[in-house]
Design a protein around this motif. Structure first.
Motif, short mmCIF file in Angstrom:
data_model
loop_
_atom_site.label_atom_id
_atom_site.label_comp_id
_atom_site.label_asym_id
_atom_site.label_seq_id
_atom_site.Cartn_x
_atom_site.Cartn_y
_atom_site.Cartn_z
N ASP A 174 10.73 12.03 4.18
CA ASP A 174 10.63 11.76 2.74
C ASP A 174 11.93 10.35 3.46
O ASP A 174 11.25 9.78 1.25
CB ASP A 174 12.11 12.87 2.03
CG ASP A 174 11.48 14.34 1.82
OD1 ASP A 174 9.57 14.15 2.31
OD2 ASP A 174 11.92 15.40 0.89
N HIS A 175 12.23 10.52 3.94
CA HIS A 175 12.83 8.56 3.60
C HIS A 175 12.23 7.38 3.93
O HIS A 175 12.19 6.27 4.33
CB HIS A 175 14.07 8.78 4.27
CG HIS A 175 15.43 9.28 2.91
ND1 HIS A 175 16.07 8.34 2.32
CD2 HIS A 175 15.59 11.03 2.56
CE1 HIS A 175 16.71 9.12 1.32
NE2 HIS A 175 16.21 10.58 1.57
N PHE A 176 10.93 7.95 4.33
CA PHE A 176 10.08 6.78 5.40
C PHE A 176 11.04 6.49 6.61
O PHE A 176 11.05 5.52 7.40
CB PHE A 176 9.75 5.70 4.49
CG PHE A 176 8.68 6.00 4.03
CD1 PHE A 176 7.41 6.65 4.14
CD2 PHE A 176 9.35 6.62 2.10
CE1 PHE A 176 6.07 6.88 3.75
CE2 PHE A 176 8.31 7.08 1.26
CZ PHE A 176 7.07 7.11 2.31
N ILE A 221 0.96 -0.89 0.02
CA ILE A 221 -0.07 0.16 0.20
C ILE A 221 0.77 1.49 -0.12
O ILE A 221 0.36 1.82 -0.65
CB ILE A 221 -0.50 -0.30 1.42
CG1 ILE A 221 -1.92 -1.16 1.04
CG2 ILE A 221 -1.55 1.50 1.60
CD1 ILE A 221 -2.89 -1.09 0.40
N ASN A 222 2.04 1.40 0.87
CA ASN A 222 3.32 2.71 1.24
C ASN A 222 4.27 1.29 1.31
O ASN A 222 5.06 1.37 1.41
CB ASN A 222 3.16 3.65 2.13
CG ASN A 222 4.21 4.58 2.37
OD1 ASN A 222 4.66 4.73 1.62
ND2 ASN A 222 2.88 5.85 2.23
N PRO A 223 4.67 1.85 -0.86
CA PRO A 223 6.08 0.65 -0.23
C PRO A 223 7.14 1.94 0.32
O PRO A 223 8.46 0.24 1.12
CB PRO A 223 6.62 1.55 -1.95
CG PRO A 223 4.95 1.41 -2.55
CD PRO A 223 4.81 2.65 -1.53
N GLY A 224 7.12 2.55 0.68
CA GLY A 224 8.68 3.16 1.74
C GLY A 224 8.10 2.83 2.78
O GLY A 224 9.18 1.82 3.55
N MET A 225 7.14 2.57 3.32
CA MET A 225 6.73 2.21 4.81
C MET A 225 6.77 0.29 4.93
O MET A 225 7.28 0.03 5.73
CB MET A 225 5.09 2.44 4.95
CG MET A 225 5.17 3.61 5.92
SD MET A 225 3.13 4.56 5.72
CE MET A 225 2.40 3.02 5.29
N PRO A 227 17.18 5.47 8.70
CA PRO A 227 17.91 6.45 9.24
C PRO A 227 18.69 7.07 9.04
O PRO A 227 19.17 8.65 8.32
CB PRO A 227 17.51 6.02 11.07
CG PRO A 227 16.37 5.64 10.68
CD PRO A 227 16.22 4.54 9.77
N VAL A 228 19.96 6.28 8.37
CA VAL A 228 21.05 6.44 8.02
C VAL A 228 21.20 7.30 6.53
O VAL A 228 21.47 8.36 6.53
CB VAL A 228 21.67 5.09 8.30
CG1 VAL A 228 23.40 5.41 6.85
CG2 VAL A 228 22.49 4.43 9.23
N GLU A 229 20.14 6.74 5.98
CA GLU A 229 20.36 6.82 4.44
C GLU A 229 19.37 8.43 4.46
O GLU A 229 20.05 9.69 3.47
CB GLU A 229 19.18 6.33 3.28
CG GLU A 229 19.57 4.71 3.10
CD GLU A 229 18.30 3.45 2.36
OE1 GLU A 229 18.12 3.07 2.85
OE2 GLU A 229 17.00 4.15 2.68
#
Lengths: 815, 178
Positions: free
Chosen positions: B91-93, A703-707, B140-142
């Motif tokens: 932005d990087h989740f 649903i949310n690839p980053g998460m 977090p590192v990214e």
């Protein structure tokens, strides 16, 4: 445990078109799922799903403005602080408690003992599970019979933390000490000290024998495993494995604030994964009507299963009743390690019968699980040792799993991310690696010949009866997981170091999990439209830091055709959000998310109805997108905001547009993971360096690839810890030897190898927009992959976690 | 005793008891972005600047903070105007439960002030005592590496851009009925 469900599937059972030679199977478990047309969208048709929507609470989290339970303190000027007096003996009976000195201290508002009026004397289980709980009722809020160092005995509330701590110190407890037992195998002996009398426990679950400290014995089988093991044409392999007592180590400690509101209702603001279960449990325990208990979950600083339980809530509640004021209890980190919950340490024996040409005829797993002093989640976690990993090899005709779950005088165990699957996956995936080596087979091809694929009927998942159910596999991306994982780790091209004493090896492991508990889940959501075209989404599903709230927003926005910013999500407050079983068993996106989808569809139907009248177009011609309702025929449109105003302020007719959705299912489709670990071992010392972990996961549609990637990486970190850290060790009295993070060994940033997470998209037709679960399956795989990598590098097998330089060196020296 | 300290440029006086640590005092004064995850001085969730040095506030005796200049997470960006490090984390989740994140961002700010172009290993070393249970540190590192790029690209944004006010009582999970 209940029998397997016999009802036909809720959807599709009648719509199926049997097309193969197994019509009976297909009628009950159709391959073709009766999926709504809008559920299967090509990637370029998705407006919100699969997009990198900003996690909705991130801005308040990164600015420090988000409120966790302890941050509510300032709202309660007369708040008292709780401390718990815990048993100093491993096993015994409290004979006297002298509270005089504590009660005499200035600022002390309440001192409670097991005999106080406000302390329920009923037995209960802390496990946050469905009802009736599949865990024995074996504990008290405050205990007279103490069973581990750390068992709560008394509690105090005082005006500040320091006074509470001083008062707790001043409580004098006298004990009659009993013999204790720490080792689970010794606990099983006939003459071992006994933790429970049979009549001390309300235990509805199978196989208990408290004379032998056994809270449960479970077993399940398909086919005939013994007959397969006895065949002349098979090799029987047997291996044994051991896992650590792992702490959840969530950074926010268990924290709970209890008060009585101006309507005389009982309110808990609490850091929990299971608000509805906690409400029911508190109501039953304290004999308060459920309607008069309100459980509110603010931001939660991690759970991982440690908060899938009513671990601390009864204590501040009892104290607030006694002190007649709000009380907050925040566990110390010392208590987190020694007196909250942990992963069940287990010994698992794996046995297979395999023919010369590599056909697995039977898999047989046995687990001895140490549930510690109490039995919360004991039977169900042990069941998952078999019922999660074994179905991966659903083509194996004979399979058996058995577990004994025994009590010891050690700290309590409970639910933890993976829920038994990590222990079983280590045993099975390590075992299969050994078998492949022994038969000189490629470890991946050997597995591929037996693992499940789309269309398979997975009977192994049903072998434990109520623990799972037979299921049809409708999505499976294992092949692609393996290929992409191999590429990421460089499987086919491993350079050996130049130094002769250094040896590099890559190991792999596979895993399957479930998505929710089959037939034992419920999620619900409702959505209220505002006249400006925005929506309040009220959902019982519990975001404990996973990003679930954001996934709910994306699902609703996808249905409604609006912007994510137009949806305001609220979860969870049992007064104001619909029922939900809670955040566990990898169910949130799949179960609660589907409830959200249904609620949004319900609201959308009303929006289209209004727009139909406003545009004078049949509703069937209308669709929503980018905040508008438009006619696919005429191109005419109104904004969703126009509909919002018209629907509540209209001339002729008025309606508040509300949508509701509730979801429960017999389905629990497995997500899959292929794990790879790259290690170099120094054969002189046994020291090793893990260069990289790569893990590819099929979670259906993310649903949310980053998460989703974040879930995978965090799970893999937890799994890595299980492979290389000692966990919470206990001394010979069962006392936790770990009291703070320095002693625990949570791998730090520099101690954690880079983790490459890979999302492999499949489409699971039973899930919202094709989604299945993601958060647990990568928790299972690092211990076997790393053990297999070390085996590959230097030829020794470490089957007792953690993998350490000392153990590798000792094995190398034995050769 | 009463101590005088400056919190996020606001001169403040605070009554402190003999057992109070600085994290307790800051939280009591509304700076609840300062988190407590351990029993003192280990997990990094309470990191703040004390006279420009990163300290775990829970490991600082409050009386020793007399006359100190304190900077907490609340001094960085606001929700509408995030600091570039905060922006990179979003932005990087890189944020899941978020409990450890304020302390990690404070440490990242210190790192990037001293070393505007750190290697991945240097980032990992810098946040080695910021324990996180959710993320596996990968994102977090990214995020911190990306934040370094952003800050180098736009030095002018790197200065404190936060609101003048101290803690806010902004979004609070809709718990408006209390």
């Amino acid at each position: 445990m209940t029998d397997e469900p016999t009802d036909p599937k809720p959807d599709g059972g009648t719509a199926s078109q049997p097309t193969t030679e197994e019509p009976d199977d297909f009628e009950e478990h159709p391959l073709e799922w009766d999926e709504p047309a809008n559920n299967d969208k090509a990637p370029d048709e998705r407006k919100s799903v699969s997009q990198p929507a900003e996690k909705f609470d991130d801005r308040k989290l990164v600015t420090g403005e988000a409120k966790y339970t302890a941050d509510y303190e300032e709202r309660f000027p007369d708040l008292a602080h709780a401390q718990v007096v815990r048993s100093e003996v491993s096993h015994g009976r409290v004979t006297a408690i002298d509270t005089d000195a504590a009660e005499a201290m200035d600022g002390v508002h309440a001192v409670l003992t097991p005999w106080s009026d406000e302390v329920p004397d009923a037995k209960y289980t802390s496990a946050g599970q469905s009802y009736p709980e599949p865990s024995p009722w074996d504990m008290n809020v405050l205990n007279e019979h103490v069973r581990y160092v750390g068992d709560p005995v008394a509690a105090v509330a005082a005006e500040d933390r320091e006074t509470a701590a001083a008062a707790a110190n001043a409580v004098e407890v006298e004990y009659e000490e009993y013999d204790h037992v720490v080792d689970p195998e010794e606990a099983f002996d006939e003459d071992a000290p006994q933790l429970f009398d049979q009549d001390e426990v309300e235990n509805e679950i199978v196989g208990h024998d408290y004379d032998r400290n056994r809270m449960s014995n479970i077993e399940g089988e398909i086919g005939d495993v013994d007959a397969a093991l006895d065949r002349d044409d098979v090799h029987v392999h047997e291996t044994e494995w051991e896992t650590i007592r792992q702490s959840h180590a969530q950074i926010e400690k268990h924290t709970s604030l209890a008060y009585t509101d101006e309507d005389d209702r009982t309110v808990l603001i609490t850091s929990t994964q299971v608000p509805n279960h906690t409400r029911r449990q508190l109501a039953h325990l304290f004999d308060i009507p459920i309607r008069d208990v309100r459980v509110k979950k603010p931001r939660v600083g991690g759970g991982f299963g440690g908060k899938q339980a009513m671990v601390v809530e009864p204590i501040p509640l009892a104290l607030s009743l006694a002190a007649d004021r709000p009380v907050i209890y925040e566990a110390s980190r010392d208590e987190e390690f020694g007196a909250m919950r942990s992963r069940h340490p287990m010994k698992v024996r794996a046995r297979t019968a395999v023919t010369d040409d590599g056909e697995i005829e039977a898999i047989d797993l046995y687990a001895l699980s140490n549930t510690g002093a109490y039995g919360s989640h004991g039977m169900t976690v042990a069941g998952n040792v078999g019922s999660k990993p074994m179905p991966l090899y659903s083509k194996v005709p004979n399979a058996r799993f058995e577990a004994d779950i025994v009590h010891t005088n050690t700290p309590q165990t409970g639910a933890m991310r993976g829920y038994g699957a990590p222990q079983g996956t280590l045993a099975l995936e390590g075992h299969l690696d050994e078998v492949a080596r022994d038969l000189d087979l490629d470890p991946i091809e050997f597995r591929r010949d037996h693992y499940m694929e789309v269309g398979d009927l997975d009977e192994i998942a049903g072998m434990m009866g109520g623990e799972g159910a037979e299921r049809r596999i409708r999505s499976c991306g294992l092949d692609e997981c393996i290929e992409r994982g191999k590429a990421a780790i460089g499987w086919d091209d491993i350079d050996q170091p130049e130094e002769d004493h250094l040896h590099r090896g890559v190991g792999m492991a596979l895993s399957a999990q479930g998505t929710g508990v089959a037939g034992d889940e419920l999620g619900a959501a409702q959505i209220m439209m505002n006249e400006d075209g925005s929506f309040h989404l009220q959902v019982g599903g519990v975001d404990i830091g996973t990003g679930a709230d954001t996934a709910f927003i994306q699902i609703a926005a996808e249905v409604l055709g609006c912007d994510e910013d137009d949806i305001i999500v609220k979860s969870s407050d049992t007064d104001n959000t619909p029922f939900d079983y809670g955040a566990y068993a990898s169910s949130t996106t799949y179960i609660s998310g589907m409830a959200v989808k249904k609620a949004a569809e319900d609201a959308k139907e009303r929006i289209l109805d209004w727009a139909s009248r406003m545009l004078d177009e049949p509703a069937g011609n209308l669709e929503t997108e980018d905040g508008e309702v438009y006619s696919e025929e005429t191109g005419d449109s109104v904004t969703i905001e126009d509909v919002g105003y018209e629907s509540v302020y209209g001339h002729d007719d008025r309606e508040h547009i509300l949508g509701k959705g509730t979801h429960s299912t017999e389905e629990s489709p497995p997500p899959f993971a292929a794990q790879f670990a790259d290690v170099t071992v120094d054969e002189r010392t046994g020291e090793f360096e893990v260069h990289k972990l790569a893990v590819a996961v099929d979670c259906g549609v993310a649903i949310n690839p980053g998460m989703a990637e974040g879930q995978i990486e965090g799970a893999n970190h937890m799994s890595y810890e299980m492979a290389v850290s000692e966990g919470v060790t206990v001394d010979d009295e069962g006392r936790a030897e770990v009291s703070d993070f320095d002693e625990y060994g949570l791998p730090s940033a520099s101690e954690t190898p880079p983790i490459e997470s890979i999302l492999v998209e499949t489409h699971e037709p039973t899930g919202p927009f094709g989604a299945k679960s993601v958060a647990e399956v990568p928790t299972n795989t690092v211990p076997p992959a790393l053990s297999n990598a070390v085996r590959e590098a230097v030829g020794v097998r470490i089957n007792e976690m953690p993998i350490t330089a000392e153990k590798i060196k000792a094995k190398l020296d034995e050769r | 005793m009463e101590i005088q300290l400056t919190i996020n440029d606001e001169p403040t006086s605070a009554e402190v008891g003999p057992d109070d640590d600085l994290a307790t005092v800051l939280r009591r004064n509304g700076y609840t972005g300062v988190k407590c995850g351990c029993d003192g001085g280990v997990c990094g969730a309470s990191k703040v600047f004390v006279n420009d040095e990163v300290r775990m506030a829970c490991g600082v005796d409050a009386r020793d903070a007399d006359d100190a200049e304190i900077e907490t997470i609340e001094s960085l960006g606001s929700q509408d105007d995030l600091h570039p490090i905060q922006e990179a984390f979003v932005d990087h989740f890189a944020v899941q439960c978020g409990f450890c994140i304020p302390g990690m961002i404070i440490e990242a700010k210190s790192l990037l002030a001293d070393n505007p172009d750190p290697s991945e290993a240097e980032v990992r070393e810098a946040i080695d005592d910021n324990l996180c249970r959710c993320t596996g540190y990968q994102k977090p590192v990214e995020a911190i590496l990306d934040a370094a790029d952003r800050l180098r690209d736009d030095r002018s944004v790197a200065a404190d851009g936060g609101p003048e006010a101290g803690p806010t009582n902004g979004a609070d999970d809709g718990d408006t009925d209390d």
